[in-house]
Design an enzyme around this catalytic site. Structure first.
Site, PDB file in Angstrom:
ATOM      1  CB  SER A  73      -0.949  -0.062   1.208  1.00  0.00           C
ATOM      2  OG  SER A  73      -1.905   0.949   1.167  1.00  0.00           O
ATOM      3  CG  HIS A  78      -4.397  -1.844  -1.760  1.00  0.00           C
ATOM      4  ND1 HIS A  78      -4.818  -2.581  -0.682  1.00  0.00           N
ATOM      5  CD2 HIS A  78      -3.821  -0.729  -1.222  1.00  0.00           C
ATOM      6  CE1 HIS A  78      -4.517  -1.950   0.441  1.00  0.00           C
ATOM      7  NE2 HIS A  78      -3.914  -0.823   0.138  1.00  0.00           N
TER       8      HIS A  78
END
EC number: 3.4.21.92
Length: 202
Positions: free
Chosen positions: A106, A131
């Protein structure tokens, strides 16, 4: 356990240095900071971001022409805290070299890619995951709508930066970040998030 939690338990090793003026002891992180090494370990939050930003600014004032090494082992976290680190990495004069140890997921992956071009590395068994940003909201329908619009704007901003840092088309970044997208160190290099996988110090 994060570096700060470890320190709170008194488990951070101390290093003793000899000099002409006698002995001096440092905690290991302070000693490594003298070598221009910064760590991001654990979740990205405002407290951690403040520490990283302060260290970047200190190292710039100490020597504006010498590279800074930024070691990342993080599951990600707050986008605003991560962007504070990202912007400061670009703001300071020295190149910031990034190295993934363990996992950069992330916002951790985003910061890994934010290193100076040609100076982004990963150890061979590290994992990287990208993501889209997530968030929750509550309140009146209009407030939820405002929050949803803001998350979409943030996603667009992060995707554009990732496309620029990796050289991937924006359409591919948008597709790949739709869900959790995991990569090995070699796949991460192929993707353009890093420049080199290293197993030994040169």
């Amino acid at each position: 356990m994060g570096a700060m939690q470890t320190q709170a338990l008194g488990m951070v090793p101390m290093v003793i240095e000899q000099s002409g003026r006698g002995e001096r002891s440092y905690d290991i992180y302070s000693r490594l900071l003298k070598e221009r090494v910064i760590f991001l370990v654990g979740p990205v939050n405002d407290y951690v971001a403040n520490l990283v930003v302060a260290q970047l600014l200190f190292l710039e004032s100490d020597n504006p022409d010498k590279d800074i090494s930024f070691y990342i082992n993080s599951p990600g976290g707050s986008v605003s805290a991560g962007m504070a680190i990202f912007d400061t990495m670009n703001f300071v004069k020295p190149d910031v070299s990034t190295l993934c140890t363990g996992m950069a997921a992330s916002m951790g992956a985003f910061l890994l890619a934010a290193g100076a071009k040609g100076k982004r590395f990963s150890l061979p068994n590290s994992k990287v995951m990208i993501h889209q940003p997530s968030g929750g909201s509550q309140g009146q329908a209009t407030e939820i709508e405002i929050q949803a619009r803001e998350i979409l704007k943030t996603r667009e901003q992060l995707n554009k930066i990732l496309a620029e840092r990796t050289g991937q088309p924006l359409a591919r970044i948008e597709r790949d970040t739709e869900r959790d997208y995991y990569m090995s160190a070699d796949e991460c290099k192929e993707y353009g998030l890093i420049d080199q996988v290293i197993s030994k110090r040169a």
